[in-house]
Scaffold this motif. Structure first.
Motif, mmCIF file in Angstrom:
data_model
loop_
_atom_site.group_PDB
_atom_site.id
_atom_site.type_symbol
_atom_site.label_atom_id
_atom_site.label_comp_id
_atom_site.label_asym_id
_atom_site.label_seq_id
_atom_site.Cartn_x
_atom_site.Cartn_y
_atom_site.Cartn_z
ATOM 1 N N GLY B 13 0.835 -1.196 0.000
ATOM 2 C CA GLY B 13 0.000 0.000 0.000
ATOM 3 C C GLY B 13 0.865 1.239 0.000
ATOM 4 O O GLY B 13 2.086 1.158 0.109
ATOM 5 N N ILE B 14 0.209 2.400 -0.169
ATOM 6 C CA ILE B 14 0.918 3.680 -0.108
ATOM 7 C C ILE B 14 0.415 4.426 1.121
ATOM 8 O O ILE B 14 -0.770 4.680 1.246
ATOM 9 C CB ILE B 14 0.671 4.519 -1.384
ATOM 10 N N TYR B 15 1.316 4.731 2.051
ATOM 11 C CA TYR B 15 0.915 5.362 3.306
ATOM 12 C C TYR B 15 1.309 6.830 3.313
ATOM 13 O O TYR B 15 2.494 7.153 3.187
ATOM 14 C CB TYR B 15 1.560 4.633 4.492
ATOM 15 N N GLU B 16 0.317 7.701 3.452
ATOM 16 C CA GLU B 16 0.587 9.132 3.540
ATOM 17 C C GLU B 16 1.236 9.385 4.904
ATOM 18 O O GLU B 16 0.773 8.879 5.921
ATOM 19 C CB GLU B 16 -0.717 9.930 3.414
ATOM 20 N N PRO B 121 5.161 -8.084 -2.796
ATOM 21 C CA PRO B 121 4.665 -6.713 -2.641
ATOM 22 C C PRO B 121 5.087 -6.124 -1.310
ATOM 23 O O PRO B 121 5.225 -6.844 -0.316
ATOM 24 C CB PRO B 121 3.142 -6.876 -2.707
ATOM 25 N N ARG B 122 5.318 -4.824 -1.293
ATOM 26 C CA ARG B 122 5.687 -4.157 -0.043
ATOM 27 C C ARG B 122 5.176 -2.721 -0.058
ATOM 28 O O ARG B 122 5.024 -2.109 -1.116
ATOM 29 C CB ARG B 122 7.198 -4.200 0.177
ATOM 30 N N GLY B 123 4.947 -2.203 1.141
ATOM 31 C CA GLY B 123 4.396 -0.865 1.262
ATOM 32 C C GLY B 123 5.442 0.223 1.081
ATOM 33 O O GLY B 123 6.636 -0.005 1.253
ATOM 34 N N VAL B 124 4.959 1.406 0.688
ATOM 35 C CA VAL B 124 5.831 2.582 0.529
ATOM 36 C C VAL B 124 5.141 3.762 1.239
ATOM 37 O O VAL B 124 3.966 3.666 1.596
ATOM 38 C CB VAL B 124 6.053 2.921 -0.966
ATOM 39 N N VAL B 125 5.876 4.844 1.449
ATOM 40 C CA VAL B 125 5.264 6.015 2.070
ATOM 41 C C VAL B 125 5.276 7.191 1.090
ATOM 42 O O VAL B 125 6.122 7.269 0.196
ATOM 43 C CB VAL B 125 5.975 6.416 3.389
#
Lengths: 147, 134
Positions: B13-16, B121-125
Motif C-alpha cells: 500500500g501507499i501510506y501518507e 509486494p511491499r508498502g511505501v510512504v
C-alpha cells in the motif's frame, strides 16, 4: 545482486517493462519540456543498465566458468559467499540442507549479507561451499596508539 | 502506520506520512539519520521546482537496521523544469553521493518500489516535499 532463479526472472520482467517504457517516450512528445524528457530518459537508462549488469553478473556466475573469487576488502566476504554458492550451481535450498537449516534462513542470511550469522555457522557455510583460501591471507593491523 | 510484516516490510500500500512521522519511525539510528539528511536535501530541491508528491521505498522503508540508501520516485507533472536541479536531470549519476539515495520520475518506476527483488509486494510512504520545514 540477484541471488536465485526467482529473482532472476523477476529482474528480467522488470527489465522488459523498463525497456518498453523507454521505447514509449521515443520520439518524445513535443509538448513536453526537453528537461522532462531528458530526466525520464536518463532515469530509464540508469535503471536499465543496472538491471542488465545484475543479470549479466548472475549469468556469468551460473555459467560455471568461475573458479576463484577475489575480494579486496574483508567487507566483501559475504558477497563472495553468495557468489560462490551460485557459481557452484547450488540453490539456497541445497545449501540450507547441507548445514541443517531451512531455505528461508539462507534467504535471510543472504538478503542481510550474512550480517546476523554466528561465526561457527559462517564456518559451516564456508565448508559447505568447499571454500578455501588460495595461499595465505595477509592481515594488516592498523598501527596506532590509543591515548 | 502499521507495523512491519514478517518480511520486514510495511504491508502493501501507499501510506501518507508527515515529515515528523517519517523521522520518528525511520530515522532511528545514526546510519538512518544520515540517509534522512540526504533525503531532506533532495526533497527541498524538488519543492523548489513545485513538486507536490514523493513516494519513498526501498530498504530504508523496512525493518532493516542499517539500510545503505533510500529509493524514491517523484510526481513530475506540472513541475517547473527550468527550476529542477540538474541532479534530477543531467547529473542523476551523482544522486547517490549527494542524497544517499535515488529519486526517479514516476512513470515506469512505481511498480518497482512496490515489489522487492523477489516480486513480493511491499508498502511505501508518500509525502509532500513542500511541507518539509526548516
Amino acid at each position: 545482486m540477484i541471488q536465485n532463479e526467482r529473482q532472476y526472472k523477476v529482474t528480467q520482467t522488470k527489465l522488459r517493462e523498463l525497456e518498453q517504457a523507454a521505447v514509449n517516450i521515443n520520439p518524445p512528445d513535443p509538448n513536453l519540456h526537453p528537461r522532462q524528457v531528458l530526466s525520464q530518459k536518463n532515469s530509464y537508462n540508469k535503471l536499465i543498465d543496472r538491471l542488465k549488469q545484475e543479470i549479466a553478473e548472475y549469468e556469468e556466475l551460473k555459467s560455471g566458468r568461475i573458479e576463484t573469487l577475489q575480494i579486496d576488502d574483508i567487507n566483501d566476504l559475504p558477497i563472495a559467499l553468495i557468489k560462490a554458492r551460485i557459481a557452484l550451481g547450488m540453490t539456497q535450498k541445497e545449501l540450507a540442507e547441507k548445514i541443517g537449516t531451512q531455505e528461508q534462513q539462507i534467504q535471510r542470511y543472504e538478503a542481510d549479507r550474512y550480517g546476523a550469522i554466528s561465526f561457527d555457522r559462517l564456518m559451516k557455510v564456508a565448508v559447505a561451499l568447499g571454500m578455501s583460501l588460495q595461499g595465505s591471507m595477509e592481515i594488516a593491523i592498523a598501527n596506532h596508539k590509543l591515548d | 502506520m502499521p507495523p512491519f510484516n514478517s518480511l520486514g516490510y510495511l504491508p502493501p500500500g501507499i501510506y501518507e506520512i508527515s515529515w515528523e512521522e517519517l523521522m520518528e519511525r525511520f530515522a532511528t539510528n545514526p546510519q538512518r539519520q544520515r540517509i534522512v539528511t540526504g533525503l531532506a536535501a533532495a526533497l527541498r530541491k524538488l519543492a523548489i521546482a513545485g513538486c507536490t508528491r514523493v513516494i519513498i521505498g526501498g530498504s530504508f522503508i523496512s525493518a532493516k537496521e542499517e539500510p545503505n540508501d533510500f529509493d524514491a520516485y517523484y510526481d513530475n507533472f506540472g513541475l517547473d523544469f527550468d527550476l529542477l536541479d540538474p541532479l534530477f536531470v543531467e547529473n542523476i549519476d551523482s544522486q547517490q553521493e549527494v542524497f544517499c539515495g535515488e529519486l526517479f520520475p514516476t512513470i515506469g518506476y512505481d511498480q518497482f518500489l512496490q515489489t522487492d527483488k523477489s516480486g513480493n509486494p511491499r508498502g511505501v510512504v508518500a509525502l509532500d516535499p513542500r511541507k518539509l520545514n526548516s
